[in-house]
Scaffold this motif. Structure first.
Motif, PDB file in Angstrom:
ATOM      1  N   LEU A 113      40.879  77.927  27.930  1.00 51.11           N
ATOM      2  CA  LEU A 113      41.441  77.068  26.155  1.00 51.11           C
ATOM      3  C   LEU A 113      40.839  75.692  25.995  1.00 51.11           C
ATOM      4  O   LEU A 113      40.183  75.472  24.858  1.00 51.11           O
ATOM      5  CB  LEU A 113      42.728  77.853  26.268  1.00 51.11           C
ATOM      6  CG  LEU A 113      42.361  79.359  26.253  1.00 51.11           C
ATOM      7  CD1 LEU A 113      44.048  79.797  26.018  1.00 51.11           C
ATOM      8  CD2 LEU A 113      41.742  80.096  24.853  1.00 51.11           C
ATOM      9  N   THR A 117      38.009  74.811  23.822  1.00 48.76           N
ATOM     10  CA  THR A 117      38.235  73.527  22.405  1.00 48.76           C
ATOM     11  C   THR A 117      37.321  72.076  22.889  1.00 48.76           C
ATOM     12  O   THR A 117      36.568  72.038  21.725  1.00 48.76           O
ATOM     13  CB  THR A 117      40.205  72.688  22.589  1.00 48.76           C
ATOM     14  OG1 THR A 117      40.214  74.294  22.811  1.00 48.76           O
ATOM     15  CG2 THR A 117      40.578  71.856  21.804  1.00 48.76           C
ATOM     16  N   HIS A 121      34.388  71.718  20.288  1.00 53.94           N
ATOM     17  CA  HIS A 121      34.390  70.880  19.109  1.00 53.94           C
ATOM     18  C   HIS A 121      32.997  69.486  19.261  1.00 53.94           C
ATOM     19  O   HIS A 121      32.759  68.890  18.096  1.00 53.94           O
ATOM     20  CB  HIS A 121      35.273  69.647  19.432  1.00 53.94           C
ATOM     21  CG  HIS A 121      35.777  67.802  19.158  1.00 53.94           C
ATOM     22  ND1 HIS A 121      35.904  68.930  18.046  1.00 53.94           N
ATOM     23  CD2 HIS A 121      36.076  67.000  19.462  1.00 53.94           C
ATOM     24  CE1 HIS A 121      36.411  66.841  17.614  1.00 53.94           C
ATOM     25  NE2 HIS A 121      36.490  65.923  18.455  1.00 53.94           N
ATOM     26  N   PRO A 202      41.576  74.690  17.204  1.00 57.87           N
ATOM     27  CA  PRO A 202      42.813  75.016  17.911  1.00 57.87           C
ATOM     28  C   PRO A 202      44.357  75.229  17.545  1.00 57.87           C
ATOM     29  O   PRO A 202      45.014  74.741  16.889  1.00 57.87           O
ATOM     30  CB  PRO A 202      42.238  74.314  18.688  1.00 57.87           C
ATOM     31  CG  PRO A 202      41.097  73.517  18.532  1.00 57.87           C
ATOM     32  CD  PRO A 202      41.353  73.464  17.154  1.00 57.87           C
ATOM     33  N   ARG A 204      47.990  75.514  18.717  1.00 59.51           N
ATOM     34  CA  ARG A 204      48.527  74.745  19.934  1.00 59.51           C
ATOM     35  C   ARG A 204      50.385  75.613  19.983  1.00 59.51           C
ATOM     36  O   ARG A 204      50.682  75.700  19.544  1.00 59.51           O
ATOM     37  CB  ARG A 204      48.677  73.596  20.184  1.00 59.51           C
ATOM     38  CG  ARG A 204      47.214  72.870  19.840  1.00 59.51           C
ATOM     39  CD  ARG A 204      47.259  71.449  19.955  1.00 59.51           C
ATOM     40  NE  ARG A 204      45.814  70.866  20.324  1.00 59.51           N
ATOM     41  CZ  ARG A 204      44.970  70.524  20.919  1.00 59.51           C
ATOM     42  NH1 ARG A 204      45.259  70.374  21.696  1.00 59.51           N
ATOM     43  NH2 ARG A 204      43.585  70.076  20.233  1.00 59.51           N
ATOM     44  N   VAL A 210      46.360  74.146  23.894  1.00 58.94           N
ATOM     45  CA  VAL A 210      45.925  74.468  23.426  1.00 58.94           C
ATOM     46  C   VAL A 210      46.300  76.554  23.779  1.00 58.94           C
ATOM     47  O   VAL A 210      46.186  76.159  25.103  1.00 58.94           O
ATOM     48  CB  VAL A 210      44.177  74.883  22.970  1.00 58.94           C
ATOM     49  CG1 VAL A 210      43.145  75.932  22.313  1.00 58.94           C
ATOM     50  CG2 VAL A 210      43.415  73.900  22.146  1.00 58.94           C
ATOM     51  N   PHE A 213      43.020  80.343  19.014  1.00 55.69           N
ATOM     52  CA  PHE A 213      41.768  79.976  18.039  1.00 55.69           C
ATOM     53  C   PHE A 213      42.435  80.309  16.945  1.00 55.69           C
ATOM     54  O   PHE A 213      42.324  81.670  16.908  1.00 55.69           O
ATOM     55  CB  PHE A 213      40.611  79.507  18.651  1.00 55.69           C
ATOM     56  CG  PHE A 213      40.760  79.140  19.025  1.00 55.69           C
ATOM     57  CD1 PHE A 213      39.787  77.651  18.893  1.00 55.69           C
ATOM     58  CD2 PHE A 213      40.800  79.232  20.491  1.00 55.69           C
ATOM     59  CE1 PHE A 213      39.856  76.909  20.548  1.00 55.69           C
ATOM     60  CE2 PHE A 213      40.003  78.647  21.540  1.00 55.69           C
ATOM     61  CZ  PHE A 213      39.488  77.330  22.098  1.00 55.69           C
ATOM     62  N   SER A 229      43.143  84.720  18.043  1.00 55.63           N
ATOM     63  CA  SER A 229      42.987  85.055  18.827  1.00 55.63           C
ATOM     64  C   SER A 229      43.438  86.380  18.667  1.00 55.63           C
ATOM     65  O   SER A 229      44.336  86.470  17.966  1.00 55.63           O
ATOM     66  CB  SER A 229      43.130  84.271  19.805  1.00 55.63           C
ATOM     67  OG  SER A 229      42.654  82.625  19.923  1.00 55.63           O
TER      68      SER A 229
END
Ligand code: ZN
Length: 647
Positions: A113, A117, A121, A202, A204, A210, A213, A229
């Motif tokens: 993950l 991320t 990004h 993301p 967290r 993370v 999402f 997710s």
């Protein structure tokens, strides 16, 4: 939540202690003759709301349910935990040989993950295809600073972009699927990217790792607008608050947490320095979420859509929680508009109703001061209930009136404070245009129905008309966590702490300074580790602790790693100050408790207790004053004043 907290939250401290000592209800507390010293007047008190006990007599000690069992059964922490966990029906986690494998698996998912991320990004920042996503953020007025801080991303409009990127870097397809990044094809011929052409947010955990999402659609035709997710070993919607990792310090500092509905609201709030804002994950607020927030503040504000559908949805959510979770997790109003969940988790829950058609996002951007004002003036939940629970009723009609009373009676019944209850009875009577007597009768009926529905414990039956009483002081383990963390950092040796305290004519730091059973045990291990081997402090402490306490030790150590760097001198002063403040706080709490016990003794005309508690109040007040003076003399201002006096 650690396993010890889980055990604590499931057990009723009154029931546990009742098994050893016959407790007598006294207002909101329970009293007994102290089981740890011989006495004639009961000075052993149990505070069910904070889950603590204290002996105001010769012992002058107290703690939580663990320290009681340890002391009473003469057990170490691990055995006390085992005993109470069995009683609470809490599994003490997987067998030791399973733990590493399970943890390794989770670690693999976290790594995948984290890699995803970074990948998303980079796409957002640099890829031409991400133009649409960048335009969306620009339109929202979101600054690069926030985009970078939250590591927002973009998922390409492709079926195998993240799949290729991560498998090339050695991640297994099954792990990527387990992490929620890939979806297995129905025909079993392979996998494809779950997130395509979406703005990636993301999500967290509280430690900032993370775990999933939130993915926002960028085209109108894309459904759903937000794709989260799926449930994974790491990602459980009902336990997560989006943004808590970034908000926790601000929540603690402001002593209020604001819950909004959308990710974008949280991002906007951070951009405008309103960092005490988190988002629920589109589910009704759960007890787990509240419990997490409560670690930082017990003042919680729900920011709700003004539209009635939204308000009703939230209301329904709370009602569902009330019914479905029943004794497990019932949000019930208590005196002063406080809400308690499960009788132990007390929170001041308020509702901020937003102007029609506006999101928190809009309000914050338009006028931060207005937002702050709205948060400060949020409406107590009981008032909100009164207003909204009746919105769909025709209060002019007899049917509407009786329905209004029927809906709210169970709620009002739970308000312990009679003054407060009378206030709401009056309001409901006026709203439903009926007499207060009718409302009161409905409340009694609700009480009888509830009495039939559940078998009340003995102490529930004995529910005499309660008189207004101060709530027992909240349990604030934060300070003692801080002291322990500083000690674990090892910059200030324990011997230095003890000698500084000695020079201040204060008693040495001991296990009794820690009210939390886990902290107590860790302190003892640390103390012994100093005797063993000052050089490898943490390792030696760790080796001395049972398995069950390792997670807590790790949490404290990771806290220790985040602290600011200080000179040895400053660190020692900071630590000693914290210890003194911890003691001062505890004395203040103890005095509140005593004051309340004294009132109680007065109202029952128990002259022996009146004298006893009165004497304790005098001696503890003197101790508190002395500590306060000492603390002041250690501040810069205090030192300056002392200097001018001696000159
Ligand atoms: Zn005692």
């Amino acid at each position: 939540m650690g396993v010890a907290d889980e055990v604590k939250s499931r057990l009723d401290i009154v029931e546990v202690i009742q098994g050893y000592v016959p407790l007598k209800k006294a207002g909101r507390t329970y009293k007994a003759l102290c089981p740890f010293h011989a006495e004639k007047t009961p000075s052993f008190v149990v505070f069910p709301e904070s889950g603590t006990w204290r002996c105001f007599g010769a012992c002058q000690t107290g703690g939580d349910v663990f320290s009681f069992i340890q002391k009473r059964e003469n057990l170490d922490f691990a055995d006390a935990l085992r005993m109470l966990a069995a009683r609470a029906g809490v599994a003490l986690g997987p067998q030791p040989d399973e733990t590493p494998a399970e943890e390794q698996h989770l670690e693999k998912l976290r790594a995948a993950l984290a890699a995803a991320t970074t990948y998303y990004h980079q796409q957002l920042l640099h890829y031409p295809q991400a133009e649409r996503a960048r335009a969306h953020l620009a339109k929202r007025g979101l600054l690069t600073e926030v985009v970078t801080r939250f590591q927002l991303g973009y998922a390409l409009d492709a079926w195998d972009a993240v799949l290729t990127h991560l498998t090339e870097r050695g991640y297994a397809l099954e792990d990527l699927e387990a992490a929620g990044l890939l979806v297995k094809r129905d025909d079993g011929t392979g996998y494809f990217d779950r997130f395509r052409n979406r703005l990636m947010i993301p999500i967290r955990d509280v430690q900032g790792r993370v775990i999933g999402f939130g993915a926002r659609a960028l085209e109108d035709a894309q459904q759903p607008k937000y794709l989260n997710s799926p449930q994974t070993p790491l990602f459980d919607k009902s336990r997560i608050l989006f943004g808590l990792d970034a908000a926790k310090q601000a929540i603690r500092a402001a002593d209020v947490a604001v819950i909004v509905e959308g990710y974008m609201d949280v991002l906007a709030a951070h951009q405008y320095n309103q960092a005490n804002v988190v988002a629920s994950m589109g589910t009704a607020l759960t007890e787990t979420q509240l419990r997490q927030l409560k670690r930082y503040s017990s003042h919680i504000v729900l920011a709700l859509d003004a539209d009635e559908a939204g308000a009703r949805a939230t209301l329904r959510g709370l009602e569902v929680a009330r019914e479905a979770l029943d004794r497990e997790s019932v949000p019930v109003p208590t005196a002063e508009g406080l809400f308690r969940f499960e009788g132990r988790l007390k929170a001041d829950l308020r509702v901020l109703t937003l102007p029609p058609g506006q999101d928190p996002d809009d309000v914050i951007k338009a006028d931060v001061a207005q937002w702050q004002k709205s948060v400060a003036e949020a409406e107590p939940l009981v008032d909100f209930y009164l207003r909204t629970a009746l919105a769909d009723l025709d209060l002019g009609a007899a049917k509407g009136k009786s329905e209004a009373v029927r809906r709210l009676a169970p709620l009002l019944r739970e308000i312990a404070d009679p003054v407060e209850r009378a206030h709401y009875v009056g309001r409901l009577a006026r709203l439903a245009q009926t007499s207060e007597e009718t409302v009161r009768q409905a409340i009694e009926r609700a009480a009888r129905e509830e009495g039939r529905a559940r078998k009340p414990a003995a102490r529930r039956e004995a529910s005499p008309g309660p008189k207004p009483q101060p709530a027992p002081p909240p349990q604030r383990p934060v300070r003692e966590d801080y002291c322990l963390t500083s000690l674990l950092r090892g910059q200030t040796p324990l011997a230095r702490v003890q000698s500084d305290l000695y020079n201040l004519k204060a008693r040495p730091l001991g296990a009794d300074d820690f009210a939390n059973g886990e902290n107590r045990t860790i302190f003892l291990a640390l103390e012994n580790a100093y005797l063993d081997d000052g050089g490898r402090l943490v390792a030696t402490t760790q080796a001395r602790l049972p398995e069950a306490l390792q997670p807590r030790l790790e949490a404290l150590l990771s806290l220790a790693a985040t602290g600011p760097a200080m000179s040895d001198e400053d660190a020692a002063k900071d630590l000693v100050d914290s210890i003194l403040r911890l003691r001062e706080e505890r004395l203040r709490h103890s005095l509140t408790e005593l004051q309340y016990l004294l009132e109680d003794a007065k109202s029952s005309g128990d002259s022996e207790s009146i004298a006893h508690f009165g004497q304790l109040i005098r001696s503890q007040s003197a101790d508190r004053d002395q500590l306060q003076k000492l603390l002041y003399s250690r501040t810069l201002q205090g030192r300056r004043q002392a200097m001018t006096e001696t000159v």
